[in-house]
Motif scaffolding. Structure first.
Motif, mmCIF file in Angstrom:
data_model
loop_
_atom_site.group_PDB
_atom_site.id
_atom_site.type_symbol
_atom_site.label_atom_id
_atom_site.label_comp_id
_atom_site.label_asym_id
_atom_site.label_seq_id
_atom_site.Cartn_x
_atom_site.Cartn_y
_atom_site.Cartn_z
ATOM 1 N N HIS A 1 0.981 -0.985 -0.051
ATOM 2 C CA HIS A 1 -0.037 0.079 0.009
ATOM 3 C C HIS A 1 0.839 1.258 0.022
ATOM 4 O O HIS A 1 1.183 1.658 1.147
ATOM 5 C CB HIS A 1 -0.843 -0.115 1.309
ATOM 6 N N HIS B 1 1.508 5.285 -2.347
ATOM 7 C CA HIS B 1 1.110 6.157 -3.114
ATOM 8 C C HIS B 1 2.029 7.184 -3.469
ATOM 9 O O HIS B 1 2.241 8.402 -3.135
ATOM 10 C CB HIS B 1 -0.147 7.078 -2.501
ATOM 11 N N LYS C 1 -9.360 -1.141 -5.371
ATOM 12 C CA LYS C 1 -9.506 -0.248 -4.377
ATOM 13 C C LYS C 1 -10.898 0.432 -4.388
ATOM 14 O O LYS C 1 -11.097 1.323 -5.516
ATOM 15 C CB LYS C 1 -8.469 0.566 -3.479
ATOM 16 N N HIS D 1 -5.976 -0.116 5.950
ATOM 17 C CA HIS D 1 -5.567 0.825 6.964
ATOM 18 C C HIS D 1 -6.824 1.212 8.141
ATOM 19 O O HIS D 1 -7.279 1.913 8.404
ATOM 20 C CB HIS D 1 -5.447 2.283 6.417
ATOM 21 N N ASP E 1 0.729 2.612 3.790
ATOM 22 C CA ASP E 1 -0.201 3.702 3.215
ATOM 23 C C ASP E 1 0.597 4.934 2.934
ATOM 24 O O ASP E 1 0.265 6.171 3.181
ATOM 25 C CB ASP E 1 -1.446 4.187 3.979
HETATM 26 ZN ZN ZN Z 1 -3.955 4.774 0.721
#
Ligand code: ZN
Length: 463
Positions: free
Chosen positions: A61, A63, A152, A241, A317
């Motif tokens: 995960h 970004h 997602k 998360h 994340d």
């Molecule tokens: Zn995320």
């Protein structure tokens, strides 16, 4: 043909711990043998005496360069994957984004353009579905076939990523049919937006209100809802998360009923709390992410969930925004603070600290950080373990080294550390990606473009 031999270390996988020599040939693990029992010849010998030999971390995960709230996450694929390697992670699965009104293909092409030729370690993509309709549902089949096997959906962020319950159900039905795994960001975004508006109207603008309006009950409610939708669709669901103890309880109850329901948490929820969000002088903005940090009491439920396997994965994340110039956008209005925190470099070390602190065992450390994410996202046993045939993504980890986490010394392209000043025991010494050194004795020797795109298989987690 190049051969590398790693001698004398303690090899730790999710299944075993053994003092073994590891032979690597042509980028793969060729063999393991009881330490000192074989006289293998090799071009390069790495002495791992006194150290752990572990599979490279799999961070499911991240970004990199993610657009959010008028700005972009500050790590590119180049800087972010380099930092990941420094922290012992050798695979990331990042999120390509479908823009509303556009095709999945267009979003995927955009992410390939950002990542291809830039990464220091191997990478794959999930797809964020922002616009569930007949044509994007049809496109899911094609993406699954070419290795984008997870999607997602959001119950949060109305007007941006939000899908309604009907759209989520339709995507889950599609996933049940084609094997694609549905991942859910579970917070009731419509209700949260009302609370945001009311808080701002009362003049509650500081970062800490970000945590107060995104209530744990609204995480639990959405978690319950996506579980029920998945049950109706006959599909598994992976909740990203997870931060609230009430949401862990929803997952645990569903798993007790035998449902294929999975949960991920992140280091920030295990090590940080609303105390950080309340730091004065806008410093709390550094810790604004969604789901939000929770009061400290929630941490015990997360650790317990990781021990009991009600939570299976720890990802980061990773979505960094600089304090100066990006988090700033929300001065005077917490709802405008870009949501996200840096962490891709810190995950393996923080989880090793959890081993030192007695929260989890060494093998569980490898399971939640390497093996299960690889299985969850269709990469096992190529990634996530040390076994003959696996990619030689190997970390030599010094369990006795002491380090202090700091923005002064980290390699992520962001001007603060969420763990500034935290002392941890354990540090990455050497990292191999498919047998090639990326970090060697605390020096970066890798290169942008070494990292290969990973077409993934279907999830290998059934329960
Ligand atoms: Zn995320």
């Amino acid at each position: 043909m190049t051969r590398t031999l790693i001698t004398g270390g303690l090899v730790i996988t999710a299944a075993d711990e053994m003092h073994a020599d590891v032979l690597i040939q042509d980028g793969r693990i060729a063999a393991l043998a009881v330490a000192g029992s074989q006289q293998w010849s090799a071009d390069r010998v790495i002495d791992a005496s006194g150290k752990y030999v572990i599979p490279g971390g799999v961070d499911g995960h991240t970004h990199m360069e993610m657009p959010f709230g008028g700005t972009y996450a500050s790590d590119t694929f180049e800087t972010g994957t380099r930092a990941a390697a420094w922290g012992g992670t050798t695979t990331i699965v990042d999120f390509a984004v479908q823009t509303v009104g556009r095709s999945l293909r267009e979003g995927l092409d955009t992410w390939h353009a950002k990542a291809d030729g830039q990464c220091a370690i191997d990478y794959g993509f999930h797809m964020i579905l922002s616009d569930v309709n007949d044509s994007s549902l049809k496109e899911m089949d094609l993406l699954v076939e070419e290795g984008i096997s997870s999607f997602k959906l959001f119950t949060a962020y109305p007007g941006v990523f939000f899908s309604d319950d009907g759209q989520i159900l339709r995507a889950m039905q599609k996933g049940a049919a084609n094997g694609g795994l549905i991942m859910a960001h579970a917070e009731n975004g419509l209700a949260i937006d009302v609370l945001v508006e009311q808080a701002l109207a009362r003049g509650e603008t500081d970062p800490r209100y970000h945590g107060e309006v995104r209530k744990s009950l609204l995480e639990a409610e959405a978690t319950h809802r996506v579980i029920k939708l998945a049950q109706v669709a006959g599909a598994p669901v992976y909740v990203v998360h997870v931060s609230a103890q009430e949401a862990v309880a929803e997952l645990a109850r569903a798993r007790d009923e035998g449902l294929p329901v999975f949960g991920e948490t992140c280091p920030q929820y295990l090590f940080l709390s609303t105390d950080n969000l309340a730091e004065p002088d806008f410093e709390g903005a550094k810790y604004v992410c969604s789901t939000p940090l929770r009061p400290r009491e929630h941490q015990a439920a997360l650790w317990r969930g990781l021990r009991t396997n009600d939570l299976q994965v720890v990802s980061t994340d990773h979505c960094p925004f600089c304090f100066v110039g990006q988090k700033d956008l929300g001065r005077g209005d917490f709802s405008k603070i870009p949501n996200g925190m840096p962490g891709v470099e810190n995950r393996m070390d923080l989880l090793h600290q959890a081993v030192v602190d007695g929260h989890i065992s060494r093998r569980r450390w490898i399971e939640i950080a390497c093996a299960t994410p690889a299985r969850m996202f269709g990469l096992y046993p190529k990634k996530g373990t040390i076994a003959p045939g696996a990619d030689a993504d190997v970390v030599i980890y010094d369990p006795h080294a002491e380090q202090t986490i700091s923005a002064e010394t980290h390699h992520m392209n962001v001007d603060y550390s969420a763990y500034e000043g935290k002392r941890v025991t354990g540090q990455v010494d050497t990292v191999l990606s498919r047998g090639e050194p990326v970090i060697e004795g605390r020096r970066f020797v890798g290169r942008a473009g070494h990292g290969a795109y990973l077409a993934r298989g279907l999830t290998q987690c059934e329960s």
